[in-house]
Design an enzyme around this catalytic site. Structure first.
Site, PDB file in Angstrom:
ATOM      1  N   CYS A  44       0.817  -1.219   0.000  1.00  0.00           N
ATOM      2  CA  CYS A  44       0.000   0.000   0.000  1.00  0.00           C
ATOM      3  C   CYS A  44       0.849   1.268   0.000  1.00  0.00           C
ATOM      4  O   CYS A  44       2.038   1.241   0.333  1.00  0.00           O
ATOM      5  CB  CYS A  44      -0.956   0.000   1.186  1.00  0.00           C
ATOM      6  SG  CYS A  44      -0.123   0.205   2.755  1.00  0.00           S
ATOM      7  N   CYS A  56       0.723   3.829   2.027  1.00  0.00           N
ATOM      8  CA  CYS A  56       1.213   4.292   3.331  1.00  0.00           C
ATOM      9  C   CYS A  56       2.432   3.504   3.780  1.00  0.00           C
ATOM     10  O   CYS A  56       3.230   3.995   4.578  1.00  0.00           O
ATOM     11  CB  CYS A  56       0.115   4.311   4.381  1.00  0.00           C
ATOM     12  SG  CYS A  56      -0.541   2.721   4.883  1.00  0.00           S
TER      13      CYS A  56
END
Length: 136
Positions: free
Chosen positions: A46, A48
């Site tokens: 992802c 993040c």
């Protein structure tokens, strides 16, 4: 499961900074249950993880005072290794990315995905360094 060609650069990001990439439940148990301090990063594909978690983990690991062992498992790739790591992180629910610090096999500090998303890497690294200073 994610293909290796996709995850290899993300994996190497931490391995290149000194993290040991664990791929089996047995390796995870041996590392976490060992004497001393162990920092575990549950890596992820992802955004993040790329923008916040991996940079924060690398910054914190470069601190003068840091855990004896730096390990990583990859969510969506090594299911058994990730499941085993998460079993040591209970009562926290599974999340990725996530970071945990263990001392003598006991969880002493945890950072979940919701504490990573939207926070600058430096803020997360500062949080980790504080835990390293306290426990390592």
């Amino acid at each position: 499961m994610y293909p290796e060609y996709l995850t290899a650069p993300m994996r190497e990001d931490l391995v290149g900074a000194g993290f040991q990439d664990l791929k089996s439940a047995e390796e995870v148990s041996a590392a976490i249950e060992s004497e001393g301090t162990v920092f575990v990063v549950v890596n992820s594909v992802c955004g993040c993880a790329a923008a916040n978690a991996r940079p924060a983990a690398k910054m914190a690991a470069s601190n003068e005072k840091h855990p004896a062992k730096l390990i990583t498992v990859f969510a969506g790739v090594e299911k058994e290794a990730v499941d085993k790591a998460r079993s040591y992180m209970l009562p926290y629910p599974p999340s990725s990315p996530a970071m945990a610090l263990f001392k003598d096999g006991k969880l002493v500090h945890m950072i979940e995905r919701h504490q990573i998303e939207g926070r600058p890497a430096q803020m997360i690294a500062d949080n980790l360094v504080s835990a390293f200073e306290q426990y390592c």
